[in-house]
Design an enzyme around this catalytic site. Structure first.
Site: not given
Ligand code: NAG
Ligand code: NAG
Ligand code: NAG
Ligand code: NAG
Length: 512
Positions: A78, A181, A214
């Site tokens: 990321e 995300k 993440c």
């Protein structure tokens, strides 16, 4: 403060008895991202591209190295191309509008002129094509949206979505997946899409993969939804700031792969100032990982491993049905009697405990603890009605100079994110004060054989054993019963114990 430098790779491979039908070669790259030193200052597209090309030059070298080692899929972390800490406007020069691969087929390398302002997409596509591998990278996406007078329209007031985005290219350069995300972590440059996207792509060598980024890994959507739809292989670009004793990068990567019974391809950033390191290729029975230690040069690290294709027909049952799994070399199963908790669960919260308990903060949560002061014994500690039990026997004399405690916490974590937990953890305390139990510790000498158990009100429990200097151990045995009891048994540790943990996620309580 936890700041490591000293590079090492610990491959830990434990083969199961059953032979795997097919396998593939996966690669992840822990990237020392070249940062924009002034991320809040606006800069032109030309300067943003110059900056990104420097990171992409490193990606290109690593893609070549991965391909040489036979990698069929390569994952980059990321923020690895653009960096961190932009504002909504200062990131402008870094944004590209990424077409939706569910709506059109586009190979940016083969057809570079279809869209302007797509230099990063083109370069990644050509990289995948040149090295003949599937390539996953993370970049910043701009999607214009129609401004409506309707105040309930989700389109941001400046008429654009900006997303933290994974892109996937097939080995001929076709853009095959785009994932935005969902669970942002202090990223003011980006929007959260109102509905979590569930994005997968199929490969000829290993079938289906799912995409997360993440902080997503701690939440139900999209992560658990992917697993419950039968996705057994997750791709996890991350920029993870380590926090012991429970949430170091490799610790949770290992825990998630084991708890969800999936393969996880995890690529982290390497940045010592931001305490970012820890990447790996995890299957339920193996782990190939890297975690930098203090003194190591700050540099990238490519990991390559051959891993089995997991049966896509197996859908995560969690602990809805009784399971008994032997993970280690020891195939002996514990007997019903010795595994069962002899105490009636109803008495749990009111039982007087023969040993004193104390409260200490761990990961900003108030854990109830008891010390492990004897050479062997059995302990129990509760947080409300949630109780944890430990049977232990020390194997080394380290405990004379190291203090350990068993902790329990049931409640909602609220610092830097809100998530509901039930956690059982054995930790090495930082010194001999009760208040030091739960603080960050990275080294230990004491080894013990143990059985850690909790009765969870969730099916989602993620187990780990972390040994001294960030070494992961494969728990010898994990048992789950239909009534929510999870037992982790482990013996013959190779390193001193830092943390043994059953990390239960109460997703259903997150919004209460
Ligand atoms: C980003 O911001 C955080 C918090 O303000 C800071 O600690 C960190 O050093 C910054 N990172 C970079 C790369 O500038
Ligand atoms: C994990 O998945 C495999 C199939 O790939 C299955 O045989 C095994 O029982 C599962 N383990 C657990 C703990 O659910
Ligand atoms: C642990 O070590 C002891 C002594 O060497 C051995 O008897 C036992 O089988 C080992 N247990 C496991 C699970 O490997
Ligand atoms: C265990 O050891 C700690 C640290 O020496 C001490 O403070 C505590 O009173 C001991 N607890 C018991 C039950 O012996």
């Amino acid at each position: 403060m936890f700041l490591f430098v000293a590079l090492f790779v610990v491959p830990c491979v434990v083969q199961t008895a059953s032979a795997v039908d097919s396998s593939y070669v996966a690669a992840v790259y822990e990237h020392k991202v070249i940062l924009n030193p002034e991320p809040r200052a606006p800069l032109s597209r030309r300067h943003a591209l110059q900056h990104m090309q420097r990171n992409l030059d490193i990606y290109e070298e690593q893609a070549a190295l991965a391909a040489q080692q036979g990698a069929q899929i390569l994952v980059f972390p990321e923020d690895g191309i653009h960096g961190f800490n932009y504002t909504r406007s200062s990131i402008s020069g870094y944004l590209e509008t990424i077409p939706d691969p569910q709506e059109e087929r586009w190979n940016p390398c083969a057809e570079p002129d279809r869209y302007s302002n797509t230099e990063v997409l083109q370069r990644l596509s050509c990289m995948a094509r040149r090295h003949n591998l599937y390539l996953v990278a993370n970049m910043a996406d701009l999607q214009p949206c129609p401004l409506k007078t309707d105040p309930s329209s989700p389109c941001p007031s400046d008429g654009r979505w900006q997303f933290n985005t994974n892109v996937v290219f097939s080995s001929d350069g076709l853009l095959v997946a785009r994932y935005h995300k969902h669970n942002l972590y202090f990223e003011e440059a980006f929007n959260t899409q109102p509905q979590a996207e569930i994005i997968t792509f199929d490969t000829p060598f290993a079938g289906r993969f799912g995409l997360i980024i993440c902080f997503d890994i701690l939440f139900h959507d999209p992560t658990v939804t992917l697993v419950e739809r039968g996705v057994r292989q997750l791709i996890f670009p991350t920029a993870w700031m380590n926090q012991l004793p429970l949430l170091d990068a490799i610790q949770f990567q290992r825990a998630f792969s084991l708890g969800a019974n999936v393969t996880l391809l995890a690529a982290n950033i390497r940045n010592d100032r931001l305490i970012m390191t820890g990447s790996g290729i995890y299957t339920p029975v193996s782990a190939t990982y890297h975690h930098a230690l203090r003194g190591d040069p700050e540099e990238g690290r490519l990991l390559v491993a051959r891993v089995p294709v997991l049966d896509p027909l197996w859908v995560g049952q969690g602990i809805a049905t009784e399971e008994r799994v032997s993970l280690g070399a020891d195939s002996s199963h514990c007997h019903r009697e010795s595994c069962a908790d002899p105490r009636p669960p109803a008495a749990a919260s009111t039982d007087p405990t023969p040993y004193p308990t104390f409260t200490s903060s761990m990961m900003y949560d108030p854990f109830n603890f008891v010390f492990l002061n004897e050479t062997e014994g059995e302990l129990r500690v509760c947080s409300g009605t949630f109780c944890c039990r430990l049977q232990y026997k020390w194997k080394t004399q380290g405990q004379r100079k190291e203090l350990y405690a068993l902790g329990a916490f049931a409640g909602t974590h609220t610092v830097n994110g809100r998530y509901a937990l039930q956690v059982c953890a054995v930790v090495r305390c930082a010194d001999f004060e009760a208040s030091s139990c739960g603080q960050e510790v990275e080294e230990a000498e004491s080894k013990m054989d143990f059985m850690l158990e909790g009765r969870f009100e969730t099916r989602y429990v993620y187990p780990t054993v972390l040994a001294s200097r960030l070494v992961l151990e494969q728990p010898e045995k994990l048992d789950k019963t239909a009534d929510g009891r999870v037992t982790m048994k482990h013996s013959n540790m190779t390193g001193g114990l830092v943390t043994a943990c059953l990390y239960g996620r109460m997703y259903h309580l997150d919004n209460e």
